[in-house]
Design an enzyme around this catalytic site. Sequence first.
Site, short mmCIF file in Angstrom:
data_model
loop_
_atom_site.label_atom_id
_atom_site.label_comp_id
_atom_site.label_asym_id
_atom_site.label_seq_id
_atom_site.Cartn_x
_atom_site.Cartn_y
_atom_site.Cartn_z
N CYS A 91 -14.28 8.50 7.65
CA CYS A 91 -13.63 9.21 8.75
C CYS A 91 -14.20 8.76 10.10
O CYS A 91 -13.99 7.63 10.50
CB CYS A 91 -13.76 10.73 8.53
SG CYS A 91 -12.61 11.69 9.52
N GLU A 116 -16.63 12.72 -0.24
CA GLU A 116 -17.76 13.66 -0.45
C GLU A 116 -17.29 15.10 -0.53
O GLU A 116 -18.03 15.97 -0.97
CB GLU A 116 -18.80 13.49 0.67
CG GLU A 116 -18.50 14.18 1.99
CD GLU A 116 -17.51 13.44 2.87
OE1 GLU A 116 -16.88 12.46 2.41
OE2 GLU A 116 -17.35 13.86 4.04
N HIS A 121 -12.11 11.86 2.79
CA HIS A 121 -13.49 12.32 2.58
C HIS A 121 -13.81 12.44 1.09
O HIS A 121 -13.66 13.52 0.52
CB HIS A 121 -13.68 13.70 3.22
CG HIS A 121 -13.74 13.67 4.71
ND1 HIS A 121 -14.92 13.48 5.40
CD2 HIS A 121 -12.77 13.82 5.64
CE1 HIS A 121 -14.68 13.51 6.70
NE2 HIS A 121 -13.39 13.71 6.88
#
Lengths: 228, 86
Positions: free
Chosen positions: A87, A197, A195
């Site tokens: 990002c 994560e 994302h």
Amino acid sequence: MAPRIGVVVFPGSNCEHDVVSALDQAGARAELVWHGATDLSGFDGVVVPGGFAHGDYLRPGAIARFSPVMAAVGELARSGRPVLGICNGFQVLTEAGLLPGALQKNRGLRFICDTVEVEVVSSRSVLTRDVAPGTVLRLPINHFEGNYTCDDETLTRLVAEDRVVLRYVDNPNGSTGDIAGVCNEAGNVVGLMPHPERATEELLGSADGLPVLTSFVAASAASAAVTA
Amino acid sequence: MGSSETFSVLVEVRLRPGIADPQGATIERALPALGFDGVRAVRSGKAFRLEVEADSAEAAAARAGELAHRLLANPVIEESTVTVLG
């Protein structure tokens, strides 16, 4: 041995703890690194996480690329070790010239917070080396400037060299070529807008981020073995 | 070395031709509703006012051009023009 991966923290970063937790889950020893650091030689890989580095003033990544740590990130990248920008981190890597293209305001000028499908296009990158092309992943996106932009010549080159890492199945932001992630020529520097994560537990809606993060951790371990 | 002066400099940054400008396009679409017909090719950008110490207007422009290229504009998608105002 678990690879040691640095997660860069700029003033305004906000995904660094999620990234550390997810990398640890994927088998790494991750630790935060302040953006004033000038030496990353003890790390086997580095992640530039999401957020709003330096407030995104001027343009996302425009100030962050001049932070002291970025010279060390460049050095690490040139040494062949894995570098990942997520990002805002992707925006920082393009501004720093470590990845081609730029991230512009979304088509439609809306901030998008959603879970989208992305397809793995290439296994050539450290992020996708253990994931088969064609695999579709459900990953969260959370951005205003995620509209990947490059000229025709660059796009042709990226496609010809198999450097488009991820593509949106249903382009949410106007990105050129539906590109959600790209890598450098060597495949060791990768940037993506989604994302991974935030997608490491089914309980949170998706665990599809794990295979790519595990791949990145494995690549970091491999680079550590080579250097040792 | 000549004596250094302070010059007021305007740097304008805009997207390169051919790069989509969603902000400019949205502004353009809003104009007819406000009664501004016949306005086309709206392109958005940024403007910066700087005071630059230099020996001449040319030197001030060159310095501003350099910093515009390195920081104010992203040459991948943007271009800049420098005007010395005085």
